[in-house]
Design a protein around this motif. Structure first.
Motif, PDB file in Angstrom:
ATOM      1  N   GLU A  49      12.584   0.219  -7.186  1.00 37.24           N
ATOM      2  CA  GLU A  49      11.442  -0.579  -7.632  1.00 37.24           C
ATOM      3  C   GLU A  49      10.331   0.239  -8.281  1.00 37.24           C
ATOM      4  OE1 GLU A  49      11.200  -4.015  -7.568  1.00 37.24           O
ATOM      5  OE2 GLU A  49      13.326  -3.731  -7.151  1.00 37.24           O
ATOM      6  N   ILE A  50      10.144   1.471  -7.855  1.00 33.83           N
ATOM      7  CA  ILE A  50       8.955   2.228  -8.242  1.00 33.83           C
ATOM      8  C   ILE A  50       9.224   3.218  -9.368  1.00 33.83           C
ATOM      9  CG2 ILE A  50       7.108   3.726  -7.404  1.00 33.83           C
ATOM     10  CD1 ILE A  50       7.129   0.885  -6.241  1.00 33.83           C
ATOM     11  N   SER A 115       5.475  -2.444  -8.928  1.00 33.82           N
ATOM     12  CA  SER A 115       6.781  -1.969  -9.374  1.00 33.82           C
ATOM     13  C   SER A 115       6.649  -1.287 -10.730  1.00 33.82           C
ATOM     14  CB  SER A 115       7.758  -3.145  -9.474  1.00 33.82           C
ATOM     15  OG  SER A 115       7.354  -4.025 -10.513  1.00 33.82           O
ATOM     16  N   TYR A 116       7.671  -0.507 -11.070  1.00 34.12           N
ATOM     17  CA  TYR A 116       7.662   0.156 -12.383  1.00 34.12           C
ATOM     18  C   TYR A 116       7.720  -0.872 -13.506  1.00 34.12           C
ATOM     19  CZ  TYR A 116       8.961   3.247 -16.214  1.00 34.12           C
ATOM     20  OH  TYR A 116       8.984   3.923 -17.414  1.00 34.12           O
ATOM     21  N   HIS A 193      14.930  -6.181  -2.141  1.00 32.19           N
ATOM     22  CA  HIS A 193      14.445  -5.376  -3.259  1.00 32.19           C
ATOM     23  C   HIS A 193      13.120  -5.904  -3.795  1.00 32.19           C
ATOM     24  CE1 HIS A 193      17.569  -2.401  -4.168  1.00 32.19           C
ATOM     25  NE2 HIS A 193      18.441  -3.283  -3.680  1.00 32.19           N
TER      26      HIS A 193
END
Length: 431
Positions: A49-50, A115-116, A193
């Motif tokens: 996620e990051i 998140s990214y 997620h």
């Protein structure tokens, strides 16, 4: 001998509410380590996620996640120095409230990290900041809670109180594992997620507030004269007590390497080198951790009766002689793995149950927290934090059989330090 060992002053009266003191230190310490280990258990979800996907390799995000974990690890010596100085200058209770607020805030920050896909490179930047704060907090927690626990103890009970350092650490680790497992087992993968991985960190922030409330009602353990003494400089302990600082490193090196090998890395080691099934390795690790937590008060009580040196020597010599045969005995068997882990936990208790007491009995009270915090956390980062990396590196080089010898040699070197330690179990402790 060191300053605190030669003192002939009469020790002040013990704290009036020993159970409250134990609860204040233990609950906060458990919360600290719950937050710290939750990151490890949920690393794969955080990675997805990051961090941006790696070009040509699905391992790149996960490696980035563990790199951030390492950054937090090496902030611990800084935390030990800074928060130790706060404890020495402003009191143990003040430092304990600061560390738990830091951990609660950083846990909340992890849970709210965008998140990214939403924030781009700002996402890993926020995560790095959160882990820096967590590293500061965990490093400072050991320095402050060690002194607080040992100074709270009645005469003849410092070993018992000391043992709760690792009782609470183990409780936090088991709680993090349990919460992560529950979420993974009950939530769909998309939900896990999307938002499920954030829940443990948001829960950690709530638990930190509970620990803060308990710690606010704790009794300060520094004596009136100690609180009125001139405030030490940030590097006062290192400057005026270099021998004692090196002594902390020697005492800790073997203990922290054995601790992280047996409590964190052994399941992975068994998978890599003995072909043990992942689920069996994790179950054996969880059961042995619970067993380990139950052993700690017994070790502390024993040290109050027979002294610190016999337990340290039993640990050091035990691992120096048995680390190689124990690790070489591993095979594709749940029962053998559990037996090896539990045997190591018994030996390890000779160090973990009394390390807080041993460390506190080395330094005088005006630099005790900072004197313990920096050299201890630095040694943990160098030997304990690198244990999984060193073990995996030996495996990658085709020399996996060298890792048990590495553990054995470092424990032998610490044993040489233990042989020269004076017995401090029955000496008065200045506050």
């Amino acid at each position: 001998m060191v300053a605190s060992m030669t003192s002939v002053q009469t020790a002040p009266a013990p704290t009036k509410r020993p159970v409250r003191q134990l609860l204040a230190a233990s609950v906060g310490n458990a919360v600290e380590w719950y937050d710290w280990y939750a990151y490890t258990f949920l690393a794969t979800y955080i990675a997805a996620e990051i961090f941006p996907p790696g070009a040509g390799s699905s391992l790149v995000p996960l490696l980035s996640t563990f790199a951030v974990f390492a950054v937090g690890f090496f902030m611990r010596p800084v935390g030990g120095l800074l928060m130790g100085a706060v404890a020495d200058r402003h009191g143990r209770r003040t430092a304990l409230t600061v560390t738990i607020l830091l951990m609660g805030g950083s846990s909340l920050l992890v849970g709210l990290t965008p998140s990214y896909a939403t924030a781009g490179l700002a996402a890993p930047a926020v995560l790095v900041l959160a882990r820096l704060l967590q590293g500061l907090s965990v490093g400072g927690e050991f320095a402050a809670s060690t002194t607080f626990l040992v100074e709270s103890a009645a005469p003849g009970r410092r070993g018992l109180f000391s043992s709760f350092q690792y009782v609470s650490t183990t409780a936090g680790q088991l709680l993090a594992s349990g919460v992560a497992t529950l979420l993974v087992d009950t939530l769909a993968p998309d939900a896990m997620h999307g938002w499920g991985w954030r829940v443990p960190f948001l829960l950690g922030a709530v638990l930190a507030l509970t620990g803060f409330w308990i710690r606010r009602g704790a009794q300060e353990t520094r004596s009136d004269s100690g609180r009125q003494a001139p405030r030490p400089g940030l590097l006062e302990a290192l400057r005026r007590h270099p021998r004692e600082s090196l002594l902390i490193c020697g005492i800790t090196a073997g203990g922290t390497l054995a601790y992280y090998t047996w409590t964190s890395y052994l399941p992975t080691y068994a998978e890599l080198n003995a072909g043990v099934d992942t689920s069996d390795a994790l179950l054996a690790g969880t059961l042995s951790l619970a067993f380990f937590g139950l052993l700690q008060p017994l070790g502390g009580l024993l040290s109050d009766r027979v002294g610190r040196r016999p337990l340290l020597l039993a640990f050091g010599l035990g691992f120096a002689l048995l680390a190689v045969p124990l690790l070489h005995a591993l095979r594709d068997s749940f029962a053998v793995l559990l037996l090896v882990q539990c045997a190591g936990m018994v030996l390890l208790t000779g160090f973990t149950s009394i390390s807080a007491a041993v460390n506190a009995e080395i330094f005088p009270p005006w630099v005790r927290a900072a004197g313990i915090g920096f050299p201890y956390s630095l040694t943990v980062a160098l030997f304990g934090g690198t244990a999984p990396y060193v073990g995996t590196l030996f495996k990658d080089l085709g020399r996996s059989g060298l890792f048990p010898w590495y553990v054995s040699v470092v424990c032998l070197l610490s044993t040489l330090v233990y042989l020269r330690l004076p017995e401090t179990a029955r000496t008065d402790l200045e506050r």
